[in-house]
Design a protein around this motif. Sequence first.
Motif, PDB file in Angstrom:
ATOM      1  N   GLY A  29      54.636  90.585  -5.288  1.00 44.07           N
ATOM      2  CA  GLY A  29      53.345  91.288  -5.247  1.00 44.07           C
ATOM      3  C   GLY A  29      52.685  91.242  -6.616  1.00 44.07           C
ATOM      4  O   GLY A  29      52.381  92.266  -7.218  1.00 44.07           O
ATOM      5  N   ASP A  64      52.669  86.595  -3.873  1.00 39.80           N
ATOM      6  CA  ASP A  64      51.896  87.685  -3.252  1.00 39.80           C
ATOM      7  C   ASP A  64      51.490  87.249  -1.845  1.00 39.80           C
ATOM      8  O   ASP A  64      51.283  86.060  -1.574  1.00 39.80           O
ATOM      9  CB  ASP A  64      50.631  88.004  -4.068  1.00 39.80           C
ATOM     10  N   ASP A 111      55.081  86.010   2.092  1.00 41.48           N
ATOM     11  CA  ASP A 111      55.576  87.352   2.362  1.00 41.48           C
ATOM     12  C   ASP A 111      56.912  87.551   1.614  1.00 41.48           C
ATOM     13  O   ASP A 111      57.847  86.762   1.814  1.00 41.48           O
ATOM     14  CB  ASP A 111      55.769  87.476   3.877  1.00 41.48           C
ATOM     15  N   LEU A 112      56.978  88.541   0.787  1.00 41.22           N
ATOM     16  CA  LEU A 112      58.181  88.850  -0.016  1.00 41.22           C
ATOM     17  C   LEU A 112      58.815  87.599  -0.618  1.00 41.22           C
ATOM     18  O   LEU A 112      58.182  86.950  -1.431  1.00 41.22           O
ATOM     19  CB  LEU A 112      59.182  89.661   0.827  1.00 41.22           C
TER      20      LEU A 112
END
Length: 361
Positions: free
Chosen positions: A186, A208, A236-237
């Motif tokens: 992120g 991110d 995602d992650l």
Amino acid sequence: MNKDLQSIQPDRPNIITTEIDAVKFHRKMDTKAIVARMIVREQVIVEKFYSDGLEILAELKRNLSLKYTDKSFQGQRDYRSAFREASHRLLLKVKDNKLLVKKSPEIGWLELLYPDVSEFYVSFPEVQGMNSSWQWYKKGIEVETLNLILHPFYGTYFPTRFDHLKLFDKWLKNYVGSKEKAIDIGVGSGVLSFQLIQNGFENIFATDINKNAIIGVSQECKRFGYEDKITLNHGDLFENCDVKADLIVFNPPWLLAKHKLEEGIDKAMYYEKELFPRFFKHSYEHLNSDGKIVLIFSSLAEVVDEKSTHPIIEELRNNNRFRKDLHLRRDVRASSRRTKRTNSRRKEKVELWVLAPKLKK
Ligand SMILES: C[S@@+](CC[C@H](N)C(=O)[O-])C[C@H]1O[C@@H](n2cnc3c(N)ncnc32)[C@H](O)[C@@H]1O
């Protein structure tokens, strides 16, 4: 920058490129009547002055607040949702990357986000959002701990207060472990990655779920000469991440969502229930045996609702993956996360959690 990222297209407000059947607003018209038509689903184009649009939105607010008198949480949510829906029927025309109405702001995003479209309509609230974002982008945000001015890209989360960055800075200055590899989940406007670089980390995998964050950080890296230090990724992650790190940092969203999340800034503020369990599971796999996770969090959810659960405490309590290495707290000084400072906000503390894997792998 990763080659795949060169083709990444920014998320941008929806536009209408076809001719439309809409009422053309000019000053002799009755604003109340126009608003009534917007409420029953007619589209309206502001033709003369930017301020006409502001007046129409003010009247729309007045009109709906008379109808939505229920002050409960749900009542106010319904009001906001009705306003949102109707306000997007108010349109502005853009030609050659400029708003056609008089006395309108200059918004550079119209050129940067739509280089391929010469004429279109866009809703008034989207224009307001782009205008505010453009002001921040142009002016920049001075981050003292970095001694840098950041220019956050459209639709990206950026800090407006700095307590958590100071906490992280303090911790980094005392950190004695390996500085070979770090993962920043992120990355947002890049602040934590830039702190890592300035404190001697050699290689950072920064990712991110928001495409615009990745585009923005890639531009900032060029400006600061950090390109060799960061590998950027959209996902995602830990998606696409095959790195094992000495340090994983994550300043996650702080509030549990009670609504369906939208792309962009919404996912910077609110999290779905499964986000933290997924993060901890994959962190464990991506961490060296003597590595650390640093999480930045806040007591905000707890202050607003005593019954809320704390996702980091839940992890430590329920799973046998990590132990607490350190937990620092600090008062919050100024408002942020785009919310007005309230009493509850005043009691809020920002937290820095350091976790270490429990079992030797
Ligand atoms: C509170 S912001 C923090 C941004 C930046 N690291 C900072 O400290 O200012 C949270 C960031 O996490 C990102 N994010 C949320 N869910 C994510 C996910 N599932 N995978 C990757 N990034 C995510 C958001 O897009 C946002 O940029």
